[in-house]
Design a protein around this motif. Structure first.
Motif, PDB file in Angstrom:
ATOM      1  N   SER A  11       0.824  -1.204   0.000  1.00 37.17           N
ATOM      2  CA  SER A  11       0.000   0.000   0.000  1.00 37.17           C
ATOM      3  C   SER A  11       0.864   1.262   0.000  1.00 37.17           C
ATOM      4  O   SER A  11       1.994   1.271   0.507  1.00 37.17           O
ATOM      5  CB  SER A  11      -0.924   0.007   1.229  1.00 37.17           C
ATOM      6  N   ARG A  12       0.331   2.320  -0.557  1.00 35.29           N
ATOM      7  CA  ARG A  12       1.031   3.606  -0.545  1.00 35.29           C
ATOM      8  C   ARG A  12       1.169   4.166   0.864  1.00 35.29           C
ATOM      9  O   ARG A  12       2.044   4.976   1.128  1.00 35.29           O
ATOM     10  CB  ARG A  12       0.285   4.608  -1.427  1.00 35.29           C
ATOM     11  N   TRP A  13       0.280   3.752   1.747  1.00 39.97           N
ATOM     12  CA  TRP A  13       0.317   4.232   3.134  1.00 39.97           C
ATOM     13  C   TRP A  13       1.030   3.263   4.056  1.00 39.97           C
ATOM     14  O   TRP A  13       0.908   3.369   5.274  1.00 39.97           O
ATOM     15  CB  TRP A  13      -1.100   4.461   3.645  1.00 39.97           C
ATOM     16  N   ARG A  14       1.759   2.313   3.522  1.00 36.65           N
ATOM     17  CA  ARG A  14       2.418   1.308   4.361  1.00 36.65           C
ATOM     18  C   ARG A  14       3.347   1.949   5.376  1.00 36.65           C
ATOM     19  O   ARG A  14       3.430   1.509   6.533  1.00 36.65           O
ATOM     20  CB  ARG A  14       3.195   0.348   3.447  1.00 36.65           C
ATOM     21  N   ARG A  15       4.087   2.980   4.996  1.00 36.81           N
ATOM     22  CA  ARG A  15       5.097   3.579   5.870  1.00 36.81           C
ATOM     23  C   ARG A  15       4.510   4.533   6.896  1.00 36.81           C
ATOM     24  O   ARG A  15       5.248   5.050   7.742  1.00 36.81           O
ATOM     25  CB  ARG A  15       6.148   4.316   5.032  1.00 36.81           C
ATOM     26  N   ARG A  16       3.237   4.785   6.816  1.00 39.16           N
ATOM     27  CA  ARG A  16       2.627   5.685   7.794  1.00 39.16           C
ATOM     28  C   ARG A  16       2.386   4.952   9.114  1.00 39.16           C
ATOM     29  O   ARG A  16       2.206   3.742   9.150  1.00 39.16           O
ATOM     30  CB  ARG A  16       1.308   6.249   7.262  1.00 39.16           C
ATOM     31  N   HIS A  17       2.368   5.721  10.191  1.00 35.87           N
ATOM     32  CA  HIS A  17       2.152   5.140  11.514  1.00 35.87           C
ATOM     33  C   HIS A  17       0.731   4.577  11.608  1.00 35.87           C
ATOM     34  O   HIS A  17      -0.218   5.177  11.075  1.00 35.87           O
ATOM     35  CB  HIS A  17       2.361   6.204  12.592  1.00 35.87           C
ATOM     36  N   PRO A  18       0.556   3.430  12.262  1.00 34.60           N
ATOM     37  CA  PRO A  18      -0.791   2.855  12.377  1.00 34.60           C
ATOM     38  C   PRO A  18      -1.810   3.793  13.019  1.00 34.60           C
ATOM     39  O   PRO A  18      -3.003   3.718  12.683  1.00 34.60           O
ATOM     40  CB  PRO A  18      -0.563   1.608  13.243  1.00 34.60           C
ATOM     41  N   VAL A  19      -1.373   4.666  13.911  1.00 37.40           N
ATOM     42  CA  VAL A  19      -2.317   5.595  14.531  1.00 37.40           C
ATOM     43  C   VAL A  19      -2.919   6.535  13.494  1.00 37.40           C
ATOM     44  O   VAL A  19      -4.108   6.868  13.549  1.00 37.40           O
ATOM     45  CB  VAL A  19      -1.625   6.385  15.656  1.00 37.40           C
ATOM     46  N   ASP A  20      -2.094   6.975  12.534  1.00 36.73           N
ATOM     47  CA  ASP A  20      -2.612   7.857  11.483  1.00 36.73           C
ATOM     48  C   ASP A  20      -3.765   7.198  10.746  1.00 36.73           C
ATOM     49  O   ASP A  20      -4.812   7.818  10.505  1.00 36.73           O
ATOM     50  CB  ASP A  20      -1.496   8.190  10.488  1.00 36.73           C
ATOM     51  N   LYS A  21      -3.582   5.933  10.388  1.00 38.12           N
ATOM     52  CA  LYS A  21      -4.611   5.240   9.614  1.00 38.12           C
ATOM     53  C   LYS A  21      -5.770   4.795  10.488  1.00 38.12           C
ATOM     54  O   LYS A  21      -6.908   4.681   9.997  1.00 38.12           O
ATOM     55  CB  LYS A  21      -3.977   4.051   8.901  1.00 38.12           C
ATOM     56  N   ALA A  22      -5.513   4.563  11.778  1.00 35.54           N
ATOM     57  CA  ALA A  22      -6.600   4.178  12.675  1.00 35.54           C
ATOM     58  C   ALA A  22      -7.568   5.333  12.890  1.00 35.54           C
ATOM     59  O   ALA A  22      -8.786   5.121  12.962  1.00 35.54           O
ATOM     60  CB  ALA A  22      -6.031   3.712  14.013  1.00 35.54           C
ATOM     61  N   VAL A  23      -7.047   6.532  12.991  1.00 37.73           N
ATOM     62  CA  VAL A  23      -7.918   7.695  13.160  1.00 37.73           C
ATOM     63  C   VAL A  23      -8.875   7.812  11.985  1.00 37.73           C
ATOM     64  O   VAL A  23     -10.076   8.085  12.159  1.00 37.73           O
ATOM     65  CB  VAL A  23      -7.070   8.975  13.310  1.00 37.73           C
ATOM     66  N   LEU A  24      -8.360   7.584  10.783  1.00 35.04           N
ATOM     67  CA  LEU A  24      -9.189   7.723   9.587  1.00 35.04           C
ATOM     68  C   LEU A  24     -10.122   6.528   9.399  1.00 35.04           C
ATOM     69  O   LEU A  24     -11.335   6.688   9.238  1.00 35.04           O
ATOM     70  CB  LEU A  24      -8.289   7.899   8.368  1.00 35.04           C
ATOM     71  N   GLY A  25      -9.560   5.311   9.414  1.00 32.22           N
ATOM     72  CA  GLY A  25     -10.377   4.133   9.146  1.00 32.22           C
ATOM     73  C   GLY A  25     -11.406   3.861  10.224  1.00 32.22           C
ATOM     74  O   GLY A  25     -12.600   3.667   9.937  1.00 32.22           O
ATOM     75  N   LEU A  26     -10.983   3.861  11.481  1.00 32.99           N
ATOM     76  CA  LEU A  26     -11.924   3.601  12.570  1.00 32.99           C
ATOM     77  C   LEU A  26     -12.870   4.770  12.779  1.00 32.99           C
ATOM     78  O   LEU A  26     -14.009   4.589  13.226  1.00 32.99           O
ATOM     79  CB  LEU A  26     -11.151   3.286  13.845  1.00 32.99           C
ATOM     80  N   GLY A  27     -12.401   5.983  12.450  1.00 30.17           N
ATOM     81  CA  GLY A  27     -13.301   7.140  12.513  1.00 30.17           C
ATOM     82  C   GLY A  27     -14.442   7.017  11.526  1.00 30.17           C
ATOM     83  O   GLY A  27     -15.597   7.331  11.847  1.00 30.17           O
ATOM     84  N   LEU A  28     -14.139   6.561  10.318  1.00 24.97           N
ATOM     85  CA  LEU A  28     -15.198   6.324   9.331  1.00 24.97           C
ATOM     86  C   LEU A  28     -16.165   5.246   9.807  1.00 24.97           C
ATOM     87  O   LEU A  28     -17.379   5.334   9.586  1.00 24.97           O
ATOM     88  CB  LEU A  28     -14.572   5.925   7.994  1.00 24.97           C
ATOM     89  N   THR A  29     -15.634   4.217  10.457  1.00 25.98           N
ATOM     90  CA  THR A  29     -16.493   3.154  10.973  1.00 25.98           C
ATOM     91  C   THR A  29     -17.449   3.686  12.037  1.00 25.98           C
ATOM     92  O   THR A  29     -18.646   3.362  12.042  1.00 25.98           O
ATOM     93  CB  THR A  29     -15.633   2.024  11.557  1.00 25.98           C
ATOM     94  N   ILE A  30     -16.936   4.525  12.925  1.00 21.37           N
ATOM     95  CA  ILE A  30     -17.786   5.091  13.984  1.00 21.37           C
ATOM     96  C   ILE A  30     -18.846   6.005  13.381  1.00 21.37           C
ATOM     97  O   ILE A  30     -20.014   5.999  13.806  1.00 21.37           O
ATOM     98  CB  ILE A  30     -16.914   5.845  14.996  1.00 21.37           C
ATOM     99  N   LEU A  31     -18.466   6.801  12.377  1.00 17.41           N
ATOM    100  CA  LEU A  31     -19.445   7.671  11.728  1.00 17.41           C
ATOM    101  C   LEU A  31     -20.535   6.855  11.033  1.00 17.41           C
ATOM    102  O   LEU A  31     -21.710   7.216  11.074  1.00 17.41           O
ATOM    103  CB  LEU A  31     -18.750   8.566  10.705  1.00 17.41           C
ATOM    104  N   ALA A  32     -20.140   5.747  10.393  1.00 18.33           N
ATOM    105  CA  ALA A  32     -21.126   4.921   9.706  1.00 18.33           C
ATOM    106  C   ALA A  32     -22.151   4.347  10.672  1.00 18.33           C
ATOM    107  O   ALA A  32     -23.333   4.179  10.310  1.00 18.33           O
ATOM    108  CB  ALA A  32     -20.424   3.790   8.956  1.00 18.33           C
ATOM    109  N   ILE A  33     -21.727   4.070  11.888  1.00 20.24           N
ATOM    110  CA  ILE A  33     -22.639   3.498  12.878  1.00 20.24           C
ATOM    111  C   ILE A  33     -23.497   4.562  13.541  1.00 20.24           C
ATOM    112  O   ILE A  33     -24.681   4.354  13.824  1.00 20.24           O
ATOM    113  CB  ILE A  33     -21.837   2.723  13.939  1.00 20.24           C
ATOM    114  N   SER A  34     -22.926   5.739  13.780  1.00 22.90           N
ATOM    115  CA  SER A  34     -23.599   6.764  14.567  1.00 22.90           C
ATOM    116  C   SER A  34     -24.447   7.719  13.734  1.00 22.90           C
ATOM    117  O   SER A  34     -25.468   8.221  14.223  1.00 22.90           O
ATOM    118  CB  SER A  34     -22.566   7.562  15.371  1.00 22.90           C
TER     119      SER A  34
END
Length: 249
Positions: A11-34
């Protein structure tokens, strides 16, 4: 290696810190539910698709192969809301308001699944698991997860080799032969799994294993700009949902 894990490593985002991607990916998941299913979940689903196919660089075919499994569960769960069991009209009848509830559930769950896949397709487990110790997860729990993760790939590789050997010996020509091959596959995989586990334990003991697996973790720093952009996107989706909810039926 599983296709989703191979895609995460490339992935192009492989070198990014997992926290960076968790904020975006899990944030989208929370928005989809709420957020409301319409138009909130639709906006989240569209945003996740754009991020996956665009900046993250996930191939559309690999995304569909991974997405169709949770999507099948989403559709199955939504279909149950279309009917009701029992009542004065019969044992099984169409539920009042069932299509609306089923559609809302399908939108929420499908959008939430894409949010999780955004994180999975950009973050290899080998980058995530060792960092969980710093997040407060006990080291033995992380070690067990690392070993299980590694052993699962070895087991899948062994099963693939056994199936190829059985096919080369005409082990799948008839239904009876296929059942015998399946039984042999299960028995051989079971024995090999215990054998590999024993060799792994002996190897760790010979290297002075003291209860902690020490692995090299790729260096990565959290990007404040990336996190800020992700939070801004999430806030924008929430605000746009509230605005469109007033004007859309």
């Amino acid at each position: 290696m599983l296709p989703i894990d191979a895609a995460a490593h490339s992935s192009r985002w492989r070198r990014r810190h997992p926290v960076d991607k968790a904020v975006l990916g899990l944030g989208l998941t929370i928005l989809a539910i709420s957020l409301p299913p319409w138009p909130g979940a639709v906006l989240v689903l569209a945003a996740a698709l754009v991020l996956l196919l665009g900046p993250a660089g996930v191939p559309a075919r690999k995304l569909w192969r991974a997405y169709r499994v949770p999507l099948g569960f989403c559709v199955t769960g939504a279909l149950t809301l279309l009917v009701q069991v029992g009542g004065p009209d019969g044992f099984v009848t169409f539920a009042e308001g069932g299509p609306a509830r089923a559609g809302g559930l399908l939108l929420r769950t499908s959008a939430a699944s894409l949010g999780v896949l955004l994180f999975a397709f950009t973050t290899p487990m080998s980058d995530l698991l060792p960092r969980l110790v710093k997040a407060g997860v006990p080291a033995p729990v992380v070690d067990v997860a690392l070993v299980t993760y590694r052993m699962s790939f070895l087991l899948l590789d062994s099963m693939s080799r056994i199936r190829q050997a059985q096919a080369a010996r005409l082990g799948h020509t008839t239904r009876a032969a296929a059942w015998r091959s399946l039984a042999g596959l299960g028995a051989t995989a079971f024995v090999r799994a215990f054998d590999r586990a024993g060799r792994l334990q002996a190897g760790l003991a010979g290297r002075g294993y003291d209860g902690t697996l020490r692995v090299l973790v790729p260096e990565a720093r959290m990007s404040r700009s990336f996190i800020a952009a992700g939070v801004a996107l999430l806030a924008g989706l929430a605000a746009l949902t509230l605005v469109l909810e007033r004007f859309l039926p």
